[in-house]
Write an enzyme that holds these catalytic residues in place. Structure first.
Site, PDB file in Angstrom:
ATOM      1  N   ASP A 186      45.648  34.586  43.707  1.00  0.00           N
ATOM      2  CA  ASP A 186      45.155  35.958  43.781  1.00  0.00           C
ATOM      3  C   ASP A 186      45.110  36.377  45.248  1.00  0.00           C
ATOM      4  OD1 ASP A 186      44.292  38.315  42.773  1.00  0.00           O
ATOM      5  OD2 ASP A 186      42.273  37.655  42.268  1.00  0.00           O
ATOM      6  N   LYS A 224      47.864  35.585  32.028  1.00  0.00           N
ATOM      7  CA  LYS A 224      46.663  36.012  32.744  1.00  0.00           C
ATOM      8  C   LYS A 224      45.406  35.370  32.148  1.00  0.00           C
ATOM      9  CE  LYS A 224      46.754  38.606  35.665  1.00  0.00           C
ATOM     10  NZ  LYS A 224      46.883  40.056  35.790  1.00  0.00           N
ATOM     11  N   LYS A 246      48.819  31.176  39.511  1.00  0.00           N
ATOM     12  CA  LYS A 246      49.086  32.515  40.031  1.00  0.00           C
ATOM     13  C   LYS A 246      47.979  32.861  41.030  1.00  0.00           C
ATOM     14  CE  LYS A 246      50.223  37.213  38.525  1.00  0.00           C
ATOM     15  NZ  LYS A 246      49.236  37.914  39.384  1.00  0.00           N
ATOM     16  N   GLU A 290      53.103  27.200  37.600  1.00  0.00           N
ATOM     17  CA  GLU A 290      52.404  27.296  38.891  1.00  0.00           C
ATOM     18  C   GLU A 290      51.172  28.189  38.757  1.00  0.00           C
ATOM     19  OE1 GLU A 290      55.259  28.258  42.232  1.00  0.00           O
ATOM     20  OE2 GLU A 290      56.578  28.447  40.495  1.00  0.00           O
ATOM     21  N   CYS A 312       8.104  33.117  49.981  1.00  0.00           N
ATOM     22  CA  CYS A 312       6.659  33.164  49.815  1.00  0.00           C
ATOM     23  C   CYS A 312       6.054  32.048  50.657  1.00  0.00           C
ATOM     24  CB  CYS A 312       6.305  32.969  48.344  1.00  0.00           C
ATOM     25  SG  CYS A 312       4.582  32.528  48.045  1.00  0.00           S
ATOM     26  N   TYR A 320      56.450  30.430  46.728  1.00  0.00           N
ATOM     27  CA  TYR A 320      56.725  30.262  45.293  1.00  0.00           C
ATOM     28  C   TYR A 320      58.178  30.561  44.900  1.00  0.00           C
ATOM     29  CZ  TYR A 320      55.655  35.337  45.262  1.00  0.00           C
ATOM     30  OH  TYR A 320      55.619  36.677  45.521  1.00  0.00           O
ATOM     31  N   CYS A 360       1.180  28.515  45.458  1.00  0.00           N
ATOM     32  CA  CYS A 360       1.941  29.397  44.579  1.00  0.00           C
ATOM     33  C   CYS A 360       2.308  28.633  43.315  1.00  0.00           C
ATOM     34  CB  CYS A 360       3.198  29.885  45.288  1.00  0.00           C
ATOM     35  SG  CYS A 360       4.250  30.933  44.271  1.00  0.00           S
ATOM     36  N   CYS A 369       1.814  34.612  43.336  1.00  0.00           N
ATOM     37  CA  CYS A 369       0.519  34.222  43.910  1.00  0.00           C
ATOM     38  C   CYS A 369      -0.075  35.259  44.852  1.00  0.00           C
ATOM     39  CB  CYS A 369       0.643  32.890  44.638  1.00  0.00           C
ATOM     40  SG  CYS A 369       1.592  32.981  46.185  1.00  0.00           S
ATOM     41  N   CYS A 406       4.168  37.963  47.256  1.00  0.00           N
ATOM     42  CA  CYS A 406       4.713  37.137  46.181  1.00  0.00           C
ATOM     43  C   CYS A 406       4.265  37.660  44.817  1.00  0.00           C
ATOM     44  CB  CYS A 406       4.263  35.691  46.370  1.00  0.00           C
ATOM     45  SG  CYS A 406       4.770  34.599  45.009  1.00  0.00           S
TER      46      CYS A 406
END
Length: 781
Positions: free
Chosen positions: A120, A317, A118, A116, A441, A228, A447, A414, A411
């Site tokens: 978090d 892990k 794991k 299964e 910008c 689980y 640009c 440019c 920017c």
């Protein structure tokens, strides 16, 4: 009102129906009724319980939230300890664990492993007596946890009452409460907009949400629970193996992980590890590894426990997704849309399975929120293929050499002004989902960075696919000022290219020919090439197939756009704003002037001709208190847009079951001259596009899948279910929500559940994602 003969029975029947729909939606991920029908049942139950409060029970689906905030958490002593697992980090350590299991079970004893993901999140214990939830508790130190019953009751995937039959009189269910990635992103987006503290990761967000003293706050958090195992149990029988117990729990109303697999040996565990590690970036939730458990319960009992945990289970892990490193510097990059993005340059660190030296800082607001400075120690997070991000600053390590980050007001490419742009996102129904900001910008194609990126995107393989026009060539041509817009590509001469480094006359001729050959291209490629914000390849295909011409797409109003699959108000707004922009209009006109066009222009797609209804049009205006149901009632009452716009408040009050607020909202909306004019323009566009409900319906009988019924189940990695459904419908297929003997084919993505099982039982043709994509490609959809 009709007299209710037996309100208690009616309330119990409604509860049973709602609980069954909850189970199908949350545990099986297979809803059988639309949300509107579910909401109607909930409202009906609320009305009955309000009228007969003596029949309200704690396990009613209406009672998930409502308790007063707690002053603090009570301690809970676990009936059986919630032990932790030992960890392994590589194949050799897993092999050593397997060897120990074989030694203890005895030579030649056969056994299998249940694998299964794991999750978090935060481990919890749920206690049920006679099928009713009586307590929820955190893991704590394994022996003592905190009573969080008032919070777990708010989580939709935790049943308040078990369904089915055969469950034990006393049953403790253990699982992981987690926050899906999409929910975590939404939560942080909302917090960022309100200038509140952000959560570092989904695990912390889930754990923090469970410790709220006010359950109403927990209820607003997008939490889910996956079970689980079981703990204590009295007065019942459980399956003889772990995987069978999980199947029982699912039958009683719990969600289990669809990625669970049973394998025969350690080699199967390693194959599963490789599979899940590849799947990890695409999962909708965070995992930090895999748990392997000996599947047979009697063998678990024979293996027993150490002081710390079971000898029959181990956690494998994955590589760490968070590490600490140093911020060395910050660069500012300008993207194709003008977004100015700060990029952190980091001391290289191994995280998430790769060495990371760069991370995104998003924008100026994020820098200020983090309070980050150059030379700070920072926590870097990387999940799968996600771009690494800086999660937080380790302030206690800040030294005297810390330097403030200066975000540019102009920017860096440019010199144009950098403006702060507020971004408001909406759902398809118009509900405000979140607010963010971007710094852009304003130089556009003036640009050089934006111009280069726009042309590179325009010529890319998924766009116009101009062979031989690479990034370096584009950048050279921009620097030499031979390209000032995408249309200038078609004005290039052989002499322009031959003068560039690395070009000979033959290669220059070939590139000029390649560019000329891409004047007429499929419409979806041309739409994608324009670089409209939030319009990817699939959305471009939807626009092209439905509208059939660039000119229709250019003028299509957002109320039409939101009727299309996977296009919400946010994307619709981006499309209409893009084409309304004067600068973009000049670029498009310039492209047309050099002969760029769609090679496959056609009429509006058959299923959309005459396909937009009057209720849909009313609902699309996003008027307060006017949803699909109210819109249908208004449409049925007035019949035409002209009659609706001319309606008085008294006329609107005559609409059956239309609330006063809804009537007032409609009246106020159409009192505005601008709104009336816009409604008229929108209806005229529907007529022009032949999408109006009074237009002749499109003929779909000759489509390749006409008369066939398809079902889509599981997760498709290449597209969402809505888009898959739309593609099938465009080929003439009917897409159903359940499998029956009349089903012609089931498209099964990963983690397909009971629909796939039923299809196999009935002998229905099953098509995996690769076969489905091949089918679409065959018909160029």
């Amino acid at each position: 009102m009709t007299e209710i003969s037996d309100p208690k029975q009616q309330i119990e029947e409604l509860r049973s129906t709602v609980n069954l729909h909850n189970y199908r939606y949350h545990a099986l991920d297979e809803p059988t009724v639309p949300d509107a029908e579910y909401d109607r049942l909930i409202r009906q139950l609320q009305v009955l319980e309000a009228k007969f409060p003596q029949f309200i029970t704690n396990d009613s689906p209406t009672q998930r939230v409502g308790a007063k905030p707690l002053a603090g958490f009570n301690q809970v002593q676990h009936e059986a300890p919630m032990l932790s697992l030992d960890n392994v980090f590589n194949a050799q350590e897993l092999s050593d664990f397997d060897h120990r299991v074989k030694e203890r079970l005895g030579k030649g004893v056969k056994f299998s492993y249940c694998c299964e993901p794991k999750l978090d999140g935060a481990a919890v214990s749920l206690l049920y007596r006679d099928g009713k939830l009586v307590r929820g508790a955190t893991r704590g130190d394994g022996n003592t946890g905190e009573d969080i019953t008032h919070n777990v009751r708010t989580i939709p995937t935790i049943p308040l009452a078990l369904i089915g039959e055969g469950y034990p009189r006393l049953l403790e269910v253990r699982g992981e409460i987690y926050m899906p990635r999409a929910g975590f992103d939404m939560l942080n987006k909302r917090a960022r907009a309100n200038d509140e503290k952000l959560f570092v990761n989904p695990r912390n967000a889930a754990a923090g949400s469970l410790r709220m003293l006010d359950a109403k706050i927990t209820a607003e958090r997008p939490l889910e629970m996956c079970c689980y195992s079981v703990g204590v149990m009295e007065g019942g029988d459980l399956a003889p193996n772990h995987s069978g117990i999980l199947a029982q729990l699912q039958g009683w109303g719990f969600r289990i992980n669809n990625e669970m697999r049973v394998v025969d040996d350690v080699e199967g565990c390693l194959k599963y590890h490789d599979y899940l590690l590849r799947r990890r970036p695409d999962l909708p939730y965070d995992i930090d590894g895999i748990v392997y458990k000996v599947d047979t319960i009697s063998q678990q009992q024979s293996l027993g426990f150490t002081a710390k945990g079971p000898r029959w289970a181990i956690a494998h892990k994955f590589p760490a997704e968070e590490e600490i490193t140093t911020l060395l510097d910050v660069d500012f990059q300008v993207g194709r849309t003008g977004a100015v993005t700060p990029v952190a340059r980091l001391a290289p660190v191994f995280v998430g399975g790769v060495t990371v030296s760069n991370a995104t800082l998003h924008n100026r607001d994020e820098i200020e929120r983090l309070g980050i400075m150059i030379n700070d120690a920072v926590v870097v997070r990387r999940a799968g293929d996600v771009i690494p991000q800086i999660a937080k600053v380790v302030l206690e390590r800040r030294g005297s050499d810390a330097i403030k980050i200066a975000f540019p007001d102009y920017c860096p490419v440019c010199g144009s002004h950098v403006e702060r742009v507020k971004i408001v996102t909406h759902s398809k129904s118009g509900r405000r989902e979140g607010v963010g900001v971007a710094y852009r910008c304003v130089g556009r194609l003036v640009c050089r960075a934006q111009l280069s990126q726009a042309i590179i995107h325009f010529a890319s393989r998924k766009a116009l696919d101009i062979d031989g026009l690479g990034e370096k060539i584009v950048e050279q041509l921009v620097i030499e000022e031979r390209l000032k817009s995408p249309a200038d590509l078609y004005r290039l001469q052989v002499s322009d290219l031959a003068a560039l480094e690395g070009f000979a006359e033959l290669s220059a001729k070939n590139l000029v020919s390649a560019i000329a050959a891409r004047r007429a291209v499929p419409l979806h490629k041309l739409v994608f090439a324009l670089g409209i914000p939030d319009v990817g390849e699939e959305t471009a295909k939807v626009l092209a197939r439905v509208f059939g011409s660039l000119e229709r797409i250019r003028v299509a109003k957002p109320e039409l756009l939101i009727q299309l699959p996977d296009i919400g108000r946010e994307v619709a707004g981006e499309i209409t704003e893009f084409f309304a922009d004067n600068h973009n209009a000049l670029v498009l006109d310039d492209l047309v002037s050099v002969g760029v066009c769609a090679s496959d222009e056609c009429d509006i797609a058959a299923e959309y001709r005459g396909g937009l209804s009057f209720p849909q049009l009313i609902a699309s205006f996003n008027i307060s208190n006017i949803g699909p149901t109210s819109a249908a009632r208004v449409a049925a009452h007035f019949g035409t847009m002209a009659a609706l716009m001319a309606a008085s408040i008294d006329d609107l009050a005559m609409v059956e079951k239309l609330s006063v607020k809804a009537a007032s909202g409609l009246f106020d909306y159409f009192q505005c001259t601008q709104n009336r004019q816009y409604a008229e323009q929108l209806e005229q566009q529907l007529l022009d596009f032949k999408m109006h409900w009074n237009c002749e319906k499109g003929q779909t009988e000759n489509l390749p899948l006409s008369g066939m019924t398809y079902v889509v189940t599981g997760t498709l990695e290449s597209m969402g279910r809505d888009l898959a459904k739309q593609k099938l419908e465009s080929l003439g297929a009917k897409v159903a929500g359940s499998v029956s003997k009349n089903t012609h084919c089931v498209v099964a993505g990963s983690a397909a559940g009971s629909k796939l099982v039923k299809a196999e039982q009935l002998g229905v043709t099953v098509m995996d994602e690769a076969m489905f994509l091949a089918l679409l490609a065959e018909f160029d959809v």
